[in-house]
Design an enzyme around this catalytic site. Structure first.
Site, PDB file in Angstrom:
ATOM      1  N   ARG A  79       0.829  -1.217   0.000  1.00 29.12           N
ATOM      2  CA  ARG A  79       0.000   0.000   0.000  1.00 29.12           C
ATOM      3  C   ARG A  79       0.859   1.262   0.000  1.00 29.12           C
ATOM      4  O   ARG A  79       0.452   2.312  -0.493  1.00 29.12           O
ATOM      5  CB  ARG A  79      -0.983  -0.024   1.193  1.00 29.12           C
ATOM      6  CG  ARG A  79      -1.809   1.228   1.325  1.00 29.12           C
ATOM      7  CD  ARG A  79      -3.105   1.077   2.145  1.00 29.12           C
ATOM      8  NE  ARG A  79      -3.006   0.208   3.290  1.00 29.12           N
ATOM      9  CZ  ARG A  79      -2.359   0.505   4.425  1.00 29.12           C
ATOM     10  NH1 ARG A  79      -1.750   1.667   4.568  1.00 29.12           N
ATOM     11  NH2 ARG A  79      -2.327  -0.366   5.417  1.00 29.12           N
ATOM     12  N   TYR A 137     -16.971  16.211 -15.851  1.00 24.40           N
ATOM     13  CA  TYR A 137     -17.312  14.784 -15.816  1.00 24.40           C
ATOM     14  C   TYR A 137     -18.304  14.549 -14.683  1.00 24.40           C
ATOM     15  O   TYR A 137     -18.047  14.947 -13.541  1.00 24.40           O
ATOM     16  CB  TYR A 137     -16.036  13.956 -15.614  1.00 24.40           C
ATOM     17  CG  TYR A 137     -16.299  12.481 -15.474  1.00 24.40           C
ATOM     18  CD1 TYR A 137     -16.659  11.722 -16.573  1.00 24.40           C
ATOM     19  CD2 TYR A 137     -16.204  11.854 -14.244  1.00 24.40           C
ATOM     20  CE1 TYR A 137     -16.922  10.364 -16.445  1.00 24.40           C
ATOM     21  CE2 TYR A 137     -16.457  10.494 -14.107  1.00 24.40           C
ATOM     22  CZ  TYR A 137     -16.820   9.764 -15.212  1.00 24.40           C
ATOM     23  OH  TYR A 137     -17.086   8.423 -15.084  1.00 24.40           O
ATOM     24  N   ASP A 159      -8.091  17.886 -16.267  1.00 25.53           N
ATOM     25  CA  ASP A 159      -8.468  16.497 -16.589  1.00 25.53           C
ATOM     26  C   ASP A 159      -8.181  16.318 -18.083  1.00 25.53           C
ATOM     27  O   ASP A 159      -8.909  16.836 -18.933  1.00 25.53           O
ATOM     28  CB  ASP A 159      -9.950  16.276 -16.257  1.00 25.53           C
ATOM     29  CG  ASP A 159     -10.381  14.819 -16.472  1.00 25.53           C
ATOM     30  OD1 ASP A 159      -9.701  14.100 -17.227  1.00 25.53           O
ATOM     31  OD2 ASP A 159     -11.406  14.425 -15.883  1.00 25.53           O
ATOM     32  N   LYS A 172      -9.187   4.776 -19.649  1.00 28.68           N
ATOM     33  CA  LYS A 172      -9.600   5.127 -21.002  1.00 28.68           C
ATOM     34  C   LYS A 172      -8.441   4.900 -21.985  1.00 28.68           C
ATOM     35  O   LYS A 172      -8.095   3.769 -22.242  1.00 28.68           O
ATOM     36  CB  LYS A 172     -10.134   6.565 -21.000  1.00 28.68           C
ATOM     37  CG  LYS A 172     -11.088   6.873 -19.832  1.00 28.68           C
ATOM     38  CD  LYS A 172     -12.384   6.094 -19.876  1.00 28.68           C
ATOM     39  CE  LYS A 172     -13.241   6.216 -18.631  1.00 28.68           C
ATOM     40  NZ  LYS A 172     -13.483   7.539 -18.097  1.00 28.68           N
TER      41      LYS A 172
HETATM   42  C1  LIG Z   1     -13.993   8.157 -16.971  1.00 27.73           C
HETATM   43  C2  LIG Z   1     -13.583   9.532 -16.635  1.00 27.73           C
HETATM   44  C3  LIG Z   1     -13.237   9.879 -15.320  1.00 27.73           C
HETATM   45  C4  LIG Z   1     -13.328   8.878 -14.174  1.00 27.73           C
HETATM   46  O1  LIG Z   1     -12.419   7.840 -14.293  1.00 27.73           O
HETATM   47  P1  LIG Z   1     -12.670   6.347 -13.682  1.00 27.73           P
HETATM   48  O2  LIG Z   1     -11.426   5.627 -14.048  1.00 27.73           O
HETATM   49  O3  LIG Z   1     -13.921   5.816 -14.320  1.00 27.73           O
HETATM   50  O4  LIG Z   1     -12.836   6.518 -12.210  1.00 27.73           O
HETATM   51  C5  LIG Z   1     -12.807  11.172 -15.092  1.00 27.73           C
HETATM   52  N1  LIG Z   1     -12.748  12.097 -16.079  1.00 27.73           N
HETATM   53  C6  LIG Z   1     -13.106  11.807 -17.346  1.00 27.73           C
HETATM   54  C7  LIG Z   1     -13.017  12.861 -18.387  1.00 27.73           C
HETATM   55  C8  LIG Z   1     -13.530  10.522 -17.667  1.00 27.73           C
HETATM   56  O5  LIG Z   1     -13.883  10.240 -18.925  1.00 27.73           O
END
Ligand SMILES: *Cc1c(COP(=O)(O)O)cnc(C)c1O
Length: 372
Positions: free
Chosen positions: A47, A99, A171, A196
């Protein structure tokens, strides 16, 4: 070194014990110490730190032009870690089309932590400037945004944040560092849902924060991750590392296909609007051209005849898979408001696409038959 080369070589090393070229996966939760009780490798407990996490972080921060990275169990965990590091009494500004997970988390949890937040249309820098208060500690930026592909002028927003003594976090999940490098434009922190494009194959969840400076904030959030426990499994770190090796070529192909799909959709009479920053009709096109080297592989569009027509078109798709998420090799289609659920603010006639690695002509043919 250029991005493509870095993506292959960053954090790479030959395993000293076996000569393995592909990195080993270390599932061990605990790490041995020598006769003086000094950790043999620097690691003590999974951890706190572990070899696969360390290797992924070493590969990630150079790709964003940062100085350090921290990886997490998900993109949400990464973003929440940053919010939890703010002192009570802080104020945070989020984009009005942030988001949806972060919008809901901000509503439901930030007040309990003594943090106030407001949503603002950040494509309008004058509105952003007016929303900044003396206690604003963080500007949370997302560009292009999800699901309307809004574009925010990053250099302009960074200048406002600096003048106010606030941090900026971007982001960068949609653009990836292949197309956009927020730290080079002055941002302090970059967020990724590595679920993603970094993972790229719809089979791993992860998140990351990349820091412009290896400073006290980075150390504090590393300590927080250690104690609060939002740590990814070594196998997931290994999968994300494997994915980022091919990120540059996947993004190049997916981005080119997305532009072709957007141009084809603009010609259909059953489509009333296409939201893609690569189209000259997009209100953020000029800003996107300045700050991105390509426009990404996400787009959304509106069915001219409204919600029922949008649902019908999504239902007719044959090649596109009806599913949420993005960034994988297979193209996805979704009625976004249905995916977001009852709290959604997304227009009911909006369809979101994630363009994968299929041939664009096949994707366009599928959309034409679905929207006939
Ligand atoms: C999917 C997504 C998130 C969240 O990510 P997770 O891995 O699903 O927790 C945050 N910002 C954007 C732009 C996303 O597409």
């Amino acid at each position: 070194m250029r991005f493509e080369t870095l993506a292959v070589h960053a954090g790479h090393r030959i395993d000293p014990s076996t000569g393995a070229v592909a990195p080993p996966i270390h599932l061990s939760t605990t790490f041995a110490r020598d006769e003086e009780s000094v950790p043999l490798s620097g690691h003590t407990y999974i951890r706190e730190s572990n070899p696969n996490q360390e290797q992924l972080e070493e590969a990630l921060f150079p790709l964003e032009g940062g100085a350090a990275a921290l990886v997490f169990a998900s993109g949400m965990a990464a973003g929440i870690a940053l919010l939890q590091s703010l002192p009570p009494g802080s104020h945070v500004l989020l984009p009005h089309d942030v988001y949806y997970g972060f919008r809901e988390a901000a509503e439901q949890f930030l007040p309990n932590w003594g943090i106030r937040s407001d949503l603002v249309d950040m494509a309008d820098l004058a509105a952003l400037a007016a929303a900044i208060r003396p206690e604003t500690r963080l500007l949370w930026l997302e560009t292009p945004s999800n699901p309307l592909l809004g574009v925010v002028d990053l250099a302009g927003a960074v200048a406002l944040a600096r003048a106010a003594g606030a941090l900026t976090m971007v982001d960068n999940t949609f653009a990836t560092p292949v197309l956009q490098r927020p730290i080079a434009l002055g941002a302090d922190i970059v967020l990724h849902s590595t679920t993603k494009y970094f993972g790229g194959h719809s089979d791993v969840q992860g998140g990351a924060l990349i820091f412009a400076r290896a400073d006290e904030l980075w150390e504090r959030i590393a300590h927080q991750r250690h104690l609060l426990g939002a740590v990814a499994s070594p196998f997931n770190d290994w999968l994300v590392l494997r994915g980022l090796r091919t990120l540059a070529c996947r993004m190049a192909v997916q981005t080119a296909s997305a532009l072709a799909v957007a141009q084809a959709l603009e010609k259909l009479p059953t489509v009333s609007a296409v939201h893609y920053p690569g189209l000259p009709s997009h209100p953020g096109h000029e800003v996107a051209r300045r700050q991105m080297s390509g426009f990404g592989a996400m787009l959304s569009f509106r069915a001219a005849a409204g919600r029922e027509a949008a649902l019908r078109a999504v239902g007719r798709a044959r090649l596109f898979t009806r599913a949420t998420s993005l960034g994988g090799v297979e193209s996805l289609i979704e009625h976004r408001a249905s995916s977001e659920g009852p709290g959604s603010r997304t227009p009911q006639e909006l369809i979101r696409l994630s363009i994968g690695l299929e041939h664009p002509d096949d994707l366009i043919a599928d959309l034409e038959q679905a929207l006939r």
